[in-house]
Write a protein that holds these residues in place. Structure first.
Motif, PDB file in Angstrom:
ATOM      1  N   GLN A 174       0.823  -1.207   0.000  1.00 37.81           N
ATOM      2  CA  GLN A 174       0.000   0.000   0.000  1.00 37.81           C
ATOM      3  C   GLN A 174       0.864   1.266   0.000  1.00 37.81           C
ATOM      4  O   GLN A 174       0.538   2.244  -0.675  1.00 37.81           O
ATOM      5  N   ALA A 175       1.963   1.229   0.744  1.00 41.51           N
ATOM      6  CA  ALA A 175       2.868   2.378   0.763  1.00 41.51           C
ATOM      7  C   ALA A 175       3.481   2.589  -0.617  1.00 41.51           C
ATOM      8  O   ALA A 175       3.615   3.730  -1.094  1.00 41.51           O
ATOM      9  N   ALA A 176       3.860   1.495  -1.282  1.00 48.33           N
ATOM     10  CA  ALA A 176       4.436   1.588  -2.623  1.00 48.33           C
ATOM     11  C   ALA A 176       3.428   2.166  -3.610  1.00 48.33           C
ATOM     12  O   ALA A 176       3.768   3.004  -4.464  1.00 48.33           O
ATOM     13  N   GLU A 177       2.172   1.737  -3.510  1.00 49.05           N
ATOM     14  CA  GLU A 177       1.131   2.277  -4.385  1.00 49.05           C
ATOM     15  C   GLU A 177       0.949   3.778  -4.164  1.00 49.05           C
ATOM     16  O   GLU A 177       0.761   4.543  -5.111  1.00 49.05           O
ATOM     17  N   THR A 178       1.015   4.195  -2.908  1.00 57.55           N
ATOM     18  CA  THR A 178       0.880   5.614  -2.583  1.00 57.55           C
ATOM     19  C   THR A 178       1.993   6.430  -3.224  1.00 57.55           C
ATOM     20  O   THR A 178       1.749   7.467  -3.849  1.00 57.55           O
ATOM     21  N   LEU A 179       3.229   5.960  -3.088  1.00 59.41           N
ATOM     22  CA  LEU A 179       4.368   6.668  -3.667  1.00 59.41           C
ATOM     23  C   LEU A 179       4.325   6.644  -5.195  1.00 59.41           C
ATOM     24  O   LEU A 179       4.686   7.629  -5.858  1.00 59.41           O
ATOM     25  N   LYS A 180       3.867   5.533  -5.775  1.00 61.62           N
ATOM     26  CA  LYS A 180       3.718   5.455  -7.223  1.00 61.62           C
ATOM     27  C   LYS A 180       2.683   6.465  -7.717  1.00 61.62           C
ATOM     28  O   LYS A 180       2.847   7.074  -8.781  1.00 61.62           O
ATOM     29  N   TYR A 181       1.626   6.651  -6.940  1.00 60.69           N
ATOM     30  CA  TYR A 181       0.585   7.601  -7.327  1.00 60.69           C
ATOM     31  C   TYR A 181       1.156   9.011  -7.460  1.00 60.69           C
ATOM     32  O   TYR A 181       0.904   9.715  -8.444  1.00 60.69           O
ATOM     33  N   PHE A 182       1.937   9.425  -6.473  1.00 58.89           N
ATOM     34  CA  PHE A 182       2.453  10.797  -6.492  1.00 58.89           C
ATOM     35  C   PHE A 182       3.572  10.998  -7.504  1.00 58.89           C
ATOM     36  O   PHE A 182       3.697  12.082  -8.076  1.00 58.89           O
ATOM     37  N   THR A 183       4.379   9.982  -7.731  1.00 58.57           N
ATOM     38  CA  THR A 183       5.495  10.129  -8.668  1.00 58.57           C
ATOM     39  C   THR A 183       5.121   9.775 -10.100  1.00 58.57           C
ATOM     40  O   THR A 183       5.845  10.113 -11.035  1.00 58.57           O
ATOM     41  N   GLY A 184       3.984   9.086 -10.273  1.00 59.70           N
ATOM     42  CA  GLY A 184       3.563   8.682 -11.607  1.00 59.70           C
ATOM     43  C   GLY A 184       4.371   7.529 -12.164  1.00 59.70           C
ATOM     44  O   GLY A 184       4.366   7.288 -13.377  1.00 59.70           O
ATOM     45  N   VAL A 185       5.045   6.796 -11.297  1.00 53.80           N
ATOM     46  CA  VAL A 185       5.897   5.693 -11.727  1.00 53.80           C
ATOM     47  C   VAL A 185       5.097   4.400 -11.848  1.00 53.80           C
ATOM     48  O   VAL A 185       4.312   4.057 -10.953  1.00 53.80           O
ATOM     49  N   GLY A 186       5.265   3.670 -12.925  1.00 53.21           N
ATOM     50  CA  GLY A 186       4.674   2.346 -13.075  1.00 53.21           C
ATOM     51  C   GLY A 186       3.161   2.344 -13.240  1.00 53.21           C
ATOM     52  O   GLY A 186       2.546   3.363 -13.565  1.00 53.21           O
ATOM     53  N   GLU A 187       2.573   1.179 -12.995  1.00 51.07           N
ATOM     54  CA  GLU A 187       1.130   0.993 -13.137  1.00 51.07           C
ATOM     55  C   GLU A 187       0.520   0.715 -11.766  1.00 51.07           C
ATOM     56  O   GLU A 187       0.974  -0.176 -11.042  1.00 51.07           O
ATOM     57  N   LEU A 188      -0.495   1.458 -11.428  1.00 54.39           N
ATOM     58  CA  LEU A 188      -1.185   1.266 -10.157  1.00 54.39           C
ATOM     59  C   LEU A 188      -2.098   0.046 -10.210  1.00 54.39           C
ATOM     60  O   LEU A 188      -2.463  -0.433 -11.282  1.00 54.39           O
ATOM     61  N   LEU A 189      -2.485  -0.423  -9.046  1.00 57.12           N
ATOM     62  CA  LEU A 189      -3.403  -1.575  -8.943  1.00 57.12           C
ATOM     63  C   LEU A 189      -4.851  -1.136  -9.141  1.00 57.12           C
ATOM     64  O   LEU A 189      -5.729  -1.471  -8.347  1.00 57.12           O
ATOM     65  N   THR A 190      -5.094  -0.390 -10.207  1.00 58.71           N
ATOM     66  CA  THR A 190      -6.458   0.000 -10.531  1.00 58.71           C
ATOM     67  C   THR A 190      -7.089  -1.080 -11.398  1.00 58.71           C
ATOM     68  O   THR A 190      -6.422  -1.681 -12.250  1.00 58.71           O
ATOM     69  N   ASN A 191      -8.374  -1.342 -11.142  1.00 58.24           N
ATOM     70  CA  ASN A 191      -9.114  -2.383 -11.859  1.00 58.24           C
ATOM     71  C   ASN A 191      -8.442  -3.754 -11.732  1.00 58.24           C
ATOM     72  O   ASN A 191      -8.587  -4.611 -12.599  1.00 58.24           O
ATOM     73  N   ARG A 192      -7.685  -3.920 -10.642  1.00 61.95           N
ATOM     74  CA  ARG A 192      -7.038  -5.202 -10.354  1.00 61.95           C
ATOM     75  C   ARG A 192      -7.046  -5.425  -8.846  1.00 61.95           C
ATOM     76  O   ARG A 192      -6.675  -4.534  -8.083  1.00 61.95           O
ATOM     77  N   LEU A 193      -7.459  -6.606  -8.422  1.00 67.38           N
ATOM     78  CA  LEU A 193      -7.435  -6.981  -7.011  1.00 67.38           C
ATOM     79  C   LEU A 193      -6.269  -7.937  -6.797  1.00 67.38           C
ATOM     80  O   LEU A 193      -6.237  -9.027  -7.367  1.00 67.38           O
ATOM     81  N   LEU A 194      -5.306  -7.519  -5.994  1.00 65.13           N
ATOM     82  CA  LEU A 194      -4.151  -8.348  -5.688  1.00 65.13           C
ATOM     83  C   LEU A 194      -4.409  -9.109  -4.394  1.00 65.13           C
ATOM     84  O   LEU A 194      -4.738  -8.507  -3.377  1.00 65.13           O
ATOM     85  N   THR A 195      -4.293 -10.429  -4.434  1.00 61.14           N
ATOM     86  CA  THR A 195      -4.465 -11.248  -3.241  1.00 61.14           C
ATOM     87  C   THR A 195      -3.234 -12.124  -3.060  1.00 61.14           C
ATOM     88  O   THR A 195      -2.534 -12.442  -4.018  1.00 61.14           O
ATOM     89  N   PHE A 196      -2.969 -12.503  -1.813  1.00 62.60           N
ATOM     90  CA  PHE A 196      -1.878 -13.446  -1.578  1.00 62.60           C
ATOM     91  C   PHE A 196      -2.197 -14.347  -0.396  1.00 62.60           C
ATOM     92  O   PHE A 196      -2.966 -13.995   0.498  1.00 62.60           O
ATOM     93  N   ASP A 197      -1.604 -15.532  -0.440  1.00 63.59           N
ATOM     94  CA  ASP A 197      -1.712 -16.529   0.617  1.00 63.59           C
ATOM     95  C   ASP A 197      -0.293 -16.806   1.086  1.00 63.59           C
ATOM     96  O   ASP A 197       0.513 -17.380   0.347  1.00 63.59           O
ATOM     97  N   ALA A 198       0.032 -16.380   2.293  1.00 56.60           N
ATOM     98  CA  ALA A 198       1.402 -16.518   2.783  1.00 56.60           C
ATOM     99  C   ALA A 198       1.778 -17.963   3.084  1.00 56.60           C
ATOM    100  O   ALA A 198       2.962 -18.295   3.141  1.00 56.60           O
ATOM    101  N   LYS A 199       0.790 -18.830   3.276  1.00 59.10           N
ATOM    102  CA  LYS A 199       1.115 -20.239   3.522  1.00 59.10           C
ATOM    103  C   LYS A 199       1.833 -20.841   2.323  1.00 59.10           C
ATOM    104  O   LYS A 199       2.805 -21.584   2.468  1.00 59.10           O
ATOM    105  N   SER A 200       1.338 -20.551   1.148  1.00 61.05           N
ATOM    106  CA  SER A 200       1.954 -21.075  -0.083  1.00 61.05           C
ATOM    107  C   SER A 200       2.827 -20.020  -0.760  1.00 61.05           C
ATOM    108  O   SER A 200       3.515 -20.322  -1.727  1.00 61.05           O
TER     109      SER A 200
END
Length: 269
Positions: free
Chosen positions: A204-230
């Motif tokens: 979330q912090a990386a997305e915030t910094l990307k928003y202000f700097t305009g770097v890369g692609e934001l997680l818009t229209n995409r839901l990122l999920t993860f399972d730490a067990k696997s």
């Protein structure tokens, strides 16, 4: 524009060295105003990394005090802070990391009566809450105000996040309404692996910094999920729904709603 001092150039040198960021990008970061809703598991790493990055103003809203059970994952709080308001504890650590950062604290619950007035003062909102009523409140208030935000949620060994900009899928496009009572437990009821909060909070912090700097692609229209067990990450494409009750073609929600928290009785499971 901000005229960086020699000390600031040294402090932010690893950002400035990045071709995609540079001095101009760092100045954008230092001019930014970010509101972090919740100074807990997600809000802790988000606030620490945004402070280190040099975000100009960080607002923190939380009505809780530090509890011993928080320290397993809420890394902005220390043992000595038990019993202290979380916003006060968080402000102390942020200023210790980076005195350049201005910190605005709100020792209160975010609700329908104060959300609009608080959110309007910031450029980007980070959802670091652990309950559905406030998540829907943040979404609705941001959509109404045309504010971008980062959604985050963690439970047990799992996390999920996406970023909303005006005109992209919002929380209600994906999850239409809060779950019914007994459907989903909270972290305090079901538990959470402490490091999960750090994993998602830094995203979330990386997305915030990307928003202000305009770097890369934001997680818009995409839901990122993860399972730490696997340790598997998955990205699901989502889209803005024309029938969404808050951001659709004909919105049916015209005011903020304070939903009741639907607690889950784990004894039934």
């Amino acid at each position: 524009m901000i005229e960086l001092t020699e000390e600031q150039i040294l402090r932010y040198s690893r950002h400035i060295l990045l071709q995609d960021v540079g001095v101009e990008g760092q100045e954008k970061i230092m001019n930014a105003r970010v509101l972090v809703v919740g100074a807990g598991g997600l809000g802790a790493p988000v606030s620490l990394y945004l402070a280190a990055a040099g975000i100009g103003t960080i607002g923190i809203i939380d009505a809780d005090t530090v509890d011993l059970s928080n320290l397993q994952r809420q890394v902005i709080h220390f043992t000595k802070d038990v019993g202290v308001p979380k916003v006060q504890s968080a402000k102390e650590k942020i200023q210790a990391i980076n005195p350049d950062v201005r910190v605005e604290t709100y020792y209160d619950f975010l609700n329908s009566s104060n959300a609009v007035d608080i959110i309007k003062e910031y450029d980007f909102i980070v959802d670091g809450t652990d309950n559905f009523p406030v998540k829907f409140l943040i979404n609705d208030a941001c959509v109404m105000a045309g504010k971008p935000f980062s959604h985050g949620g963690i439970l047990r060994f799992n996390g999920q996040t996406f970023t909303h900009l005006p005109g992209t899928a919002c929380y209600r496009c994906i999850f239409d309404a809060p779950p019914p009572a007994g459907a989903v437990p909270t972290c305090s009821q079901a538990g959470v692996l402490g490091a999960i909060a750090g994993m998602l909070g830094t995203i979330q912090a990386a997305e915030t910094l990307k928003y202000f700097t305009g770097v890369g692609e934001l997680l818009t229209n995409r839901l990122l999920t993860f399972d730490a067990k696997s340790m598997q990450f998955r990205t699901v494409n989502v889209r803005q729904r024309s029938t969404c009750p808050i951001c659709g073609a004909t919105p049916t929600i015209d005011h903020l709603i304070d939903y009741e928290q639907a607690a889950c009785d784990l004894k039934k499971h």
